[in-house]
Design an enzyme around this catalytic site. Structure first.
Site, mmCIF file in Angstrom:
data_model
loop_
_atom_site.group_PDB
_atom_site.id
_atom_site.type_symbol
_atom_site.label_atom_id
_atom_site.label_comp_id
_atom_site.label_asym_id
_atom_site.label_seq_id
_atom_site.Cartn_x
_atom_site.Cartn_y
_atom_site.Cartn_z
ATOM 1 N N ARG A 1 0.825 -1.216 0.000
ATOM 2 C CA ARG A 1 0.000 0.000 0.000
ATOM 3 C C ARG A 1 0.856 1.261 0.000
ATOM 4 N NH1 ARG A 1 -5.294 -1.404 3.725
ATOM 5 N NH2 ARG A 1 -6.461 -2.229 1.955
ATOM 6 N N LYS B 1 -17.972 -16.198 3.217
ATOM 7 C CA LYS B 1 -19.421 -16.104 3.388
ATOM 8 C C LYS B 1 -20.181 -15.615 2.170
ATOM 9 C CE LYS B 1 -19.572 -15.785 8.320
ATOM 10 N NZ LYS B 1 -18.654 -14.975 9.143
ATOM 11 N N GLY C 1 -8.666 -8.866 0.147
ATOM 12 C CA GLY C 1 -7.486 -8.964 1.015
ATOM 13 C C GLY C 1 -6.792 -10.305 0.942
HETATM 14 P P1 ADP Z 1 -11.097 -11.994 0.603
HETATM 15 O O1 ADP Z 1 -10.430 -11.290 1.765
HETATM 16 O O2 ADP Z 1 -10.096 -12.367 -0.453
HETATM 17 O O3 ADP Z 1 -12.268 -11.226 0.067
HETATM 18 P P2 ADP Z 1 -12.739 -13.586 2.397
HETATM 19 O O4 ADP Z 1 -12.348 -12.716 3.538
HETATM 20 O O5 ADP Z 1 -14.127 -13.536 1.905
HETATM 21 O O6 ADP Z 1 -11.690 -13.375 1.170
HETATM 22 O O7 ADP Z 1 -12.512 -15.109 2.792
HETATM 23 C C1 ADP Z 1 -11.326 -15.603 3.327
HETATM 24 C C2 ADP Z 1 -11.602 -16.663 4.348
HETATM 25 O O8 ADP Z 1 -12.374 -17.730 3.818
HETATM 26 C C3 ADP Z 1 -10.321 -17.282 4.845
HETATM 27 O O9 ADP Z 1 -10.177 -17.008 6.214
HETATM 28 C C4 ADP Z 1 -10.516 -18.781 4.591
HETATM 29 O O10 ADP Z 1 -10.029 -19.589 5.635
HETATM 30 C C5 ADP Z 1 -12.019 -18.905 4.499
HETATM 31 N N1 ADP Z 1 -12.379 -20.129 3.783
HETATM 32 C C6 ADP Z 1 -12.161 -20.431 2.496
HETATM 33 N N2 ADP Z 1 -12.588 -21.689 2.208
HETATM 34 C C7 ADP Z 1 -13.101 -22.187 3.356
HETATM 35 C C8 ADP Z 1 -13.704 -23.447 3.712
HETATM 36 N N3 ADP Z 1 -13.852 -24.415 2.817
HETATM 37 N N4 ADP Z 1 -14.118 -23.590 4.997
HETATM 38 C C9 ADP Z 1 -13.969 -22.595 5.902
HETATM 39 N N5 ADP Z 1 -13.414 -21.402 5.635
HETATM 40 C C10 ADP Z 1 -12.975 -21.191 4.373
HETATM 41 MG MG MG Z 2 -10.872 -11.177 3.887
#
Ligand code: ADP
Ligand code: MG
Length: 396
Positions: free
Chosen positions: A38, A199, A352
């Site tokens: 950043r 989620k 992130g």
């Molecule tokens: P980003 O930050 O890239 O937008 P998110 O914050 O939505 O991504 O999601 C990241 C989280 O999703 C991580 O902590 C990861 O452990 C969780 N995750 C991914 N696949 C699974 C799964 N099959 N079961 C539980 N948690 C999961």
């Molecule tokens: Mg995230």
């Protein structure tokens, strides 16, 4: 789509510019910066300001000090890194738009840069307090927002301050808006989208919008299990948001009516417990064990995702495809990251945790655009207006 004033619209010589950046970098327990992306991404703006003879007053937040002065959230490590990167002395003042900051501003010469302490040390920041915003504004002649990662927040230094000064976007914000906005307005097709992460709840708007513009939408990560349940599959004890199953069904139907290919995992890495060292098996969706937990997409799904990525002209990826914090369940995420890096398509990564995966594999240079904004990037794609962007004046 980009109709905001930018730095290029101003004569900056000798002008004091209040520059809001997002230097909210991760620190380890010794307060050392573990990732300075950043900061580096703001260098074009800072160099532009230096070259054009502006006096730049940097404003940033770091962490969540909640309106109190807390030394562990000091911008000291950030100032130090910035001095190294710019090879320039940069004063970090002792306060937030207080007497120390004003003192240094008075002595600035053209091309100088100073930084004030963590803007969230002042409770007026997150309260979006007009008095605090006025105080910030009184330091400068022009307000520039280059804090893309913070544009979805309505705080004093991201929105309110623009009411009291001529305002513009910085070069990083301009780039982010052009790439993320452009991809959605007029993507080269096929446009393939991969969404993973935790989620459905957080990404309903994103997926719904992407269904409208993409040719292929592929889902992995925990949220895939809510979609698989919506299709009537057994997913054992995997993370399912029961109250979102109906919504997942609606999104599946929307994809069908829009003629979008909606791809869900066909196999899985399954454990009996949620742990970094858990033993695992690989199984198809059909044979999902009753007590199993899906931790990652399986090898057939990786192949399937790679297939669509190889055919794409534009790819957007957000969210890890498994529990990527645990090494043994990071394979799906890492393989998809590599597939993007090897693809000839225009590749965009937002979010992130997905951006982190790219950096851990050192693939940044092989991705066309890795966004500096997690939440802000997703909101922008969703079509939700960003308060920080709204606050900036439109081009005359
Ligand atoms: P980003 O930050 O890239 O937008 P998110 O914050 O939505 O991504 O999601 C990241 C989280 O999703 C991580 O902590 C990861 O452990 C969780 N995750 C991914 N696949 C699974 C799964 N099959 N079961 C539980 N948690 C999961
Ligand atoms: Mg995230």
């Amino acid at each position: 789509m980009f109709n905001k004033q930018t730095l290029r619209d101003f004569d900056l010589q000798g002008k004091k510019v209040l520059l809001r950046v997002d230097f909210n970098v991760p620190l380890n327990s010794n307060l050392q910066i573990t990732n300075d992306k950043r900061i580096r991404e703001t260098l074009p703006t800072l160099n532009y300001l230096i070259e054009h003879g502006a006096k730049t007053i940097i404003v940033s937040h770091l962490g969540r000090p909640d309106g109190k002065v807390k030394p562990e959230f000091s911008l000291k490590p950030v100032a130090e890194r910035l001095r190294e990167l710019l090879k320039k002395p940069i004063i970090l003042t002792d306060d937030v738009a207080g007497s120390d900051t004003f003192k240094y501003v008075r002595t600035m010469k053209d091309g100088d840069i100073i930084m004030m302490e963590n803007v969230r040390f002042d409770p007026g920041e997150e309260a979006n307090d007009p008095e605090f915003a006025k105080k910030l504004a009184s330091l400068a002649d022009i307000y520039c927002n280059d804090a893309f990662g913070t544009m979805h927040r309505a705080h004093a230094s991201t929105t309110r301050v623009a009411e009291y000064l001529p305002s513009c976007a910085g070069l990083l914000v301009e780039k982010e808006l052009q790439v993320l906005g452009g991809a959605l307005e007029n993507p080269e097709r096929p446009f393939v989208v991969i969404v993973g992460g935790a989620k459905v709840k957080d990404k309903i708007g994103l997926i719904s919008r992407l269904i409208e513009v993409a040719d292929v939408v592929m889902i992995g990560g925990a949220m895939a299990y809510t979609f698989l349940r919506a299709q009537g599959h057994n997913v054992g004890k995997s993370v399912v948001e029961k109250d979102k199953i109906a919504l997942a069904r609606l999104l599946l139907e929307k994809a069908k009516t829009q003629n979008v290919k909606f791809v869900l995992p066909v196999d899985h890495v399954v454990t009996g417990e949620f742990s970094f060292s858990a033993e695992y098996i690989v199984t198809t969706t059909k044979k999902f064990p009753r007590t199993g937990i899906g931790m990652d997409i399986g090898p057939k799904t990786i192949k399937l995702f790679e297939h669509y990525i190889s055919k794409a002209k534009t790819v957007f990826w957000n969210g890890p495809l498994g529990v990527s914090e645990f090494q043994r369940f990071a394979t799906g995420t890492n393989e998809v990251a590599k597939a993007l890096a090897n693809s000839k398509a225009f590749t965009i990564v937002g979010g992130g945790d997905s951006a982190k995966a790219i950096e851990q594999l050192n693939l940044q240079s092989k991705i066309n655009h890795v966004s500096t904004g997690g939440g802000a990037a997703l909101k922008l794609i969703e079509g939700v207006s960003l308060p920080g962007l709204q606050a900036i004046s439109e081009k005359l």
